[in-house]
Design a protein around this motif. Structure first.
Motif, PDB file in Angstrom:
ATOM      1  N   VAL A 109      49.070  24.327  83.782  1.00 24.78           N
ATOM      2  CA  VAL A 109      48.968  23.073  83.462  1.00 24.78           C
ATOM      3  C   VAL A 109      49.897  22.910  82.050  1.00 24.78           C
ATOM      4  O   VAL A 109      49.629  23.653  81.206  1.00 24.78           O
ATOM      5  CB  VAL A 109      47.554  22.208  82.750  1.00 24.78           C
ATOM      6  CG1 VAL A 109      47.949  20.801  82.246  1.00 24.78           C
ATOM      7  CG2 VAL A 109      46.677  22.129  84.184  1.00 24.78           C
TER       8      VAL A 109
ATOM      9  N   LEU B 105      42.818  16.488  81.227  1.00 25.56           N
ATOM     10  CA  LEU B 105      42.120  17.170  82.589  1.00 25.56           C
ATOM     11  C   LEU B 105      40.871  16.315  82.959  1.00 25.56           C
ATOM     12  O   LEU B 105      40.946  16.047  84.148  1.00 25.56           O
ATOM     13  CB  LEU B 105      41.549  18.438  82.131  1.00 25.56           C
ATOM     14  CG  LEU B 105      42.802  19.409  81.743  1.00 25.56           C
ATOM     15  CD1 LEU B 105      42.303  20.649  81.448  1.00 25.56           C
ATOM     16  CD2 LEU B 105      43.914  19.506  82.917  1.00 25.56           C
TER      17      LEU B 105
ATOM     18  N   THR C 259      47.687  16.029  85.574  1.00 23.98           N
ATOM     19  CA  THR C 259      48.242  17.358  86.117  1.00 23.98           C
ATOM     20  C   THR C 259      49.069  18.137  84.907  1.00 23.98           C
ATOM     21  O   THR C 259      49.420  19.108  85.230  1.00 23.98           O
ATOM     22  CB  THR C 259      49.096  17.084  87.280  1.00 23.98           C
ATOM     23  OG1 THR C 259      50.201  16.452  87.131  1.00 23.98           O
ATOM     24  CG2 THR C 259      48.151  16.885  88.546  1.00 23.98           C
TER      25      THR C 259
END
Length: 336
Positions: free
Chosen positions: A137, A159, A164
């Motif tokens: 990420v 998150l 994403t």
């Protein structure tokens, strides 16, 4: 002077020193990190917040922690996602995230994720119910030596929200620290706080570090943003009325919240138990407290961020009102 308990965020006790750690040039304390992540997960029942001490032990390869904490509690059967912070080498916060249905994990380090550490995390986590893959990420990187905890909380929020990638904050770290302090203080359960929370409750001589006073000074000095724009409902009011009610318009919402904390601090320092409880016996005090708690609950339901009272006072009104009721309940607890 011993620490004063302000309230709790789930299983995490938040004291004055906890809140101060948000502004010190050192690591944010573990109860603050765990408390903030717990609060972030409150509206997401399918996400389980792992305590940082457990996360650290598991990512360091403790099979005992894996078995005792996850397998015996059936956490993998109850939840869809797990999230927790890890204090590496006792000095640097990182973040761990697990998507159980997808069998993927994410490891995030504000200084950047080394291949060696990623491999170790994946290897150690594989002891938890089988095979996993490591996902990446993208995120902003830390530019100083003491904001890792702030980055971890920002990573966690992204998150938890299902994003994403973590977008740039476009906000100074000092302002983020102030916002996190305000969010934590306004979100914790203060009805279970220790009687020491208010200095005057036990005849402790008020000092510059009493209750939230030092936090208010620190946070006010750190917030230097643009003032929030006035809502239309204020601008449309008659001139005299507008002059009276928009004294708060010179403050941003963060500053108005901090002013409410300062107000609570002055109550603690200047209003004694005798002033509040003179002539009140134990039975009356208990009944009054229960009534006040019910009123406090009702007002929290009605005076939301979008309420007229909150908008016209830039959140100061509801926050100050809540502080007054909590203060009175605390004093009533002292009636013998």
């Amino acid at each position: 002077m011993s620490d004063y308990l302000v309230g709790v965020a789930g299983p995490n006790s938040i004291g004055i020193s906890s809140l101060k750690s948000l502004f010190d040039q050192t690591n944010i304390s573990d109860e603050v990190i765990d408390g903030l992540i717990y609060l972030q997960c409150e509206n997401f029942p399918h996400i389980y917040p792992i305590p940082s001490q457990i996360t650290g032990k598991i990512l360091d390869g403790s099979t005992r922690a894996q078995s005792a904490y996850f397998l015996k509690k059936n956490i993998f059967q109850i939840y869809e996602k797990l999230i927790g912070a890890c204090l590496e080498n006792g000095s640097h916060w990182t973040l761990f995230f697990c998507d159980i249905p997808k069998r993927t994990i994410v490891y995030m380090n504000s200084f950047g994720e080394s291949e060696v550490r990623k491999s170790a995390v994946l290897k150690n986590w594989r002891g938890c119910a089988g095979e996993w893959t490591l996902s990446h990420v993208s995120h902003p990187h830390q530019q100083d030596g003491n904001s890792c905890g702030v980055h971890v909380i920002m990573f966690a929020q992204s998150l938890i929200d299902g994003k994403t990638q973590v977008e740039e904050y476009n906000t100074e770290v000092t302002k983020l620290r102030s916002r996190l302090c305000h969010y934590l203080f306004s979100s914790i359960d203060r009805t279970r706080k220790c009687s020491q929370c208010w200095c005057s409750a036990r005849n402790v001589v008020p000092t510059s570090t009493c209750v939230v006073q030092s936090l208010v000074v620190a946070s006010v000095s750190s917030v230097r943003g643009r003032k929030a724009k006035l809502p239309a409902m204020i601008l449309d009011r008659p001139k005299k009325a507008k002059t009276k009610v928009t004294v708060f318009s010179v403050l941003s919402e963060e500053e108005a919240g901090e002013l409410a904390l300062g107000f609570a601090g002055r109550l603690a320092c200047d209003v004694t138990t005798d002033m509040v409880c003179k002539g009140i016996d134990h039975s009356s005090a208990d009944m009054t407290k229960q009534t006040l708690l019910k009123i406090q609950h009702n007002l929290k339901q009605e005076l939301t961020d979008s309420s007229t009272f909150s908008l016209l006072t830039h959140t100061f009104g509801p926050a100050a009102l809540d502080s007054v009721i909590s203060f009175l309940c605390e004093k009533l607890d002292l009636v013998s």
